[in-house]
Design a protein around this motif. Structure first.
Motif, PDB file in Angstrom:
ATOM      1  N   HIS A 202      39.394  35.138  57.078  1.00  0.00           N
ATOM      2  CA  HIS A 202      39.695  36.261  55.905  1.00  0.00           C
ATOM      3  C   HIS A 202      40.340  37.438  56.117  1.00  0.00           C
ATOM      4  N   ASP A 203      41.570  37.906  55.521  1.00  0.00           N
ATOM      5  CA  ASP A 203      42.240  38.816  55.646  1.00  0.00           C
ATOM      6  C   ASP A 203      42.706  39.328  54.350  1.00  0.00           C
ATOM      7  N   ALA A 204      41.962  40.652  54.229  1.00  0.00           N
ATOM      8  CA  ALA A 204      42.072  41.163  52.791  1.00  0.00           C
ATOM      9  C   ALA A 204      43.610  41.650  52.228  1.00  0.00           C
ATOM     10  N   THR A 205      44.289  41.935  53.408  1.00  0.00           N
ATOM     11  CA  THR A 205      45.865  42.084  53.039  1.00  0.00           C
ATOM     12  C   THR A 205      46.574  41.066  52.414  1.00  0.00           C
ATOM     13  N   ARG A 206      45.992  39.978  52.593  1.00  0.00           N
ATOM     14  CA  ARG A 206      46.900  38.797  52.221  1.00  0.00           C
ATOM     15  C   ARG A 206      46.380  38.053  51.066  1.00  0.00           C
ATOM     16  N   LEU A 207      45.596  38.617  50.149  1.00  0.00           N
ATOM     17  CA  LEU A 207      45.109  38.088  49.080  1.00  0.00           C
ATOM     18  C   LEU A 207      46.067  38.198  47.898  1.00  0.00           C
ATOM     19  N   ARG A 208      45.773  37.289  46.747  1.00  0.00           N
ATOM     20  CA  ARG A 208      46.321  37.683  45.551  1.00  0.00           C
ATOM     21  C   ARG A 208      45.276  38.695  44.725  1.00  0.00           C
ATOM     22  N   PRO A 209      45.923  39.002  43.813  1.00  0.00           N
ATOM     23  CA  PRO A 209      45.149  40.121  42.832  1.00  0.00           C
ATOM     24  C   PRO A 209      43.929  39.107  42.570  1.00  0.00           C
ATOM     25  N   GLY A 210      42.723  40.083  42.282  1.00  0.00           N
ATOM     26  CA  GLY A 210      41.316  39.181  42.062  1.00  0.00           C
ATOM     27  C   GLY A 210      40.867  38.816  43.169  1.00  0.00           C
ATOM     28  N   GLY A 211      41.685  38.814  44.342  1.00  0.00           N
ATOM     29  CA  GLY A 211      40.720  38.448  45.705  1.00  0.00           C
ATOM     30  C   GLY A 211      40.861  37.116  45.822  1.00  0.00           C
ATOM     31  N   LEU A 212      41.811  36.623  45.287  1.00  0.00           N
ATOM     32  CA  LEU A 212      42.220  35.042  45.504  1.00  0.00           C
ATOM     33  C   LEU A 212      42.912  34.694  46.839  1.00  0.00           C
ATOM     34  N   ILE A 213      42.402  33.784  47.473  1.00  0.00           N
ATOM     35  CA  ILE A 213      43.230  33.083  48.489  1.00  0.00           C
ATOM     36  C   ILE A 213      44.251  32.181  48.174  1.00  0.00           C
ATOM     37  N   SER A 214      45.636  32.447  48.436  1.00  0.00           N
ATOM     38  CA  SER A 214      46.616  31.915  47.875  1.00  0.00           C
ATOM     39  C   SER A 214      46.767  30.204  47.930  1.00  0.00           C
ATOM     40  N   GLY A 215      47.409  29.490  47.171  1.00  0.00           N
ATOM     41  CA  GLY A 215      47.653  28.072  47.524  1.00  0.00           C
ATOM     42  C   GLY A 215      48.464  27.817  48.567  1.00  0.00           C
ATOM     43  N   PRO A 216      49.479  28.826  48.819  1.00  0.00           N
ATOM     44  CA  PRO A 216      50.278  28.383  50.224  1.00  0.00           C
ATOM     45  C   PRO A 216      49.259  28.987  51.356  1.00  0.00           C
ATOM     46  N   THR A 217      48.406  29.535  51.356  1.00  0.00           N
ATOM     47  CA  THR A 217      47.535  29.993  52.301  1.00  0.00           C
ATOM     48  C   THR A 217      46.805  28.587  52.709  1.00  0.00           C
ATOM     49  N   GLN A 218      46.244  27.823  51.659  1.00  0.00           N
ATOM     50  CA  GLN A 218      45.161  26.835  51.713  1.00  0.00           C
ATOM     51  C   GLN A 218      46.141  25.622  51.985  1.00  0.00           C
ATOM     52  N   PHE A 219      47.544  25.548  51.729  1.00  0.00           N
ATOM     53  CA  PHE A 219      48.340  24.420  52.104  1.00  0.00           C
ATOM     54  C   PHE A 219      48.592  24.580  53.638  1.00  0.00           C
ATOM     55  N   ALA A 220      48.689  25.637  53.985  1.00  0.00           N
ATOM     56  CA  ALA A 220      49.127  25.990  55.587  1.00  0.00           C
ATOM     57  C   ALA A 220      47.757  25.443  56.571  1.00  0.00           C
TER      58      ALA A 220
END
Lengths: 137, 137, 137, 137
Positions: free
Chosen positions: B40-58
């Motif tokens: 978990h890296d709070a500096t790389r989240l989307r607004p709302g604290g969401l983990i992005s689709g590209p991060t999940q894809f990676a």
């Protein structure tokens, strides 16, 4: 709605999702299509100078999101529902361009296809995708 | 071949693809499966604290690559051929875990499915994928 | 809702979609899963005795539809939205079984994965799919 | 190789896969593309006059196979590897046409996209697919 410009899209994304904007920008947008540019960044390549799959996925996903703006206007009202990406050949050598074309805009779902290539080589696509964004209530 | 350990996988990836290793590590690996952890890296989240689709894809793509090691050994001999990812619910709140399970190891293609969830919530997957790696000559 | 039985599902499908029922039946259904059986029919095989891709797709699609009954009840209220199918090995030699497992039941979309195998060989799947049904208003 | 004609394709399919040929034919074929026609058959429709998903999948799959002939010549040397199909709108009212366009012909894999529509309405596609055929050794 009045036509969007790439500058309006970039300003919007920088405002709502500053992290997304890093490295990516809107190259073109119009009725039924949107193109994303990933500016070549030698510090983010794989060995052999290859542009990674996750970078291509990010450009593809962003192109579909920009495509949703042509239907819904400039608003973060849609989220990726699903995406199928096929890698066609090694990607190296320049900026990456991902163009999304609209297949269908329904009430709850916006479907498009995305072709990605190295700038200057539109006849040699490096990946192809189809996917949908779900329109949020 | 003798069993791989997560430490061996991480050391290999750090050596051949140092950029890939940033934020991701091998959490578990064994006969027919491999799990990736995204810290978990709070500096790389989307607004709302969401983990992005590209991060999940990676994470998903990396889990399939690690899965290929269980078939081919520790070598960069396979590249993503295609991947279908379906997003199931918003992803927020902790580390991300992506587990790839082998569906079929053929001579030219390794096929797997990948389930991704927030650590501690394996019963509430945030995305599901199926995809293939092409085995290089 | 009270539990559905395979007999209820078959009776419903025969009533609303008689053509669909030809050759296919519900083998099992329960909380979060549904299994379809395709009765081996030597007159519909490809050369070499192979069960065709379209037959596997039909069984897969039907399994996802039956899965939607476990969420929505016995009603033709959902249509296939998208489906990704990967063929794993040649399919020959007996009845075909396709089991759909629920990944997510949302308000507008029911997502599942489907594994297909020849009866008696669940450890050697012939195809794997993931897909969604759109819930009609 | 010399150009194939739809008549040559139909004769070949009738010879090697007589069952496949029922209802489907080659409508057009040329460098990098192939089109399949499904002749409207009122006895095979779903309630409401709808052409089923499996019928669209069969036409799509066949179009990709015909596309492989433009690369490999007239021979049953390729099998479906994977296919992602997205349904865009209800399909009813006439013959179905599925056109496959080549995205990439590699040594072991032929990748294409397929657009399907009701004859006379190419501007209103009913489904879109991308998929690959594996080239047999």
């Amino acid at each position: 709605m009045s036509a969007l410009t790439p500058q309006q899209v970039d300003a919007f994304v920088t405002e709502v999702y500053p992290d997304v904007a890093q490295g990516f920008s809107c190259d073109a947008i119009g009725g039924g299509y949107a193109t994303v540019r990933w500016r070549h960044d030698a510090t983010r390549l794989r060995p052999g100078g290859l542009i990674s799959g996750p970078t291509q996925f990010a450009a593809t996903d962003l192109a579909l999101w920009f495509l949703s703006f042509t239907v819904l206007g400039l608003a973060p009202m849609a989220v990726t529902s699903d995406l199928h990406i096929v890698f066609l050949r090694p990607a190296r050598g320049g900026d990456l361009l991902s163009r999304a074309d609209l297949l269908r805009a329904g009430k709850s779902r916006i479907v498009g296809r995305v072709l990605t290539w190295i700038d200057g080589h539109p006849d040699r696509p490096v990946s192809h995708a189809s996917g949908a964004y779900a329109v949020l209530g």
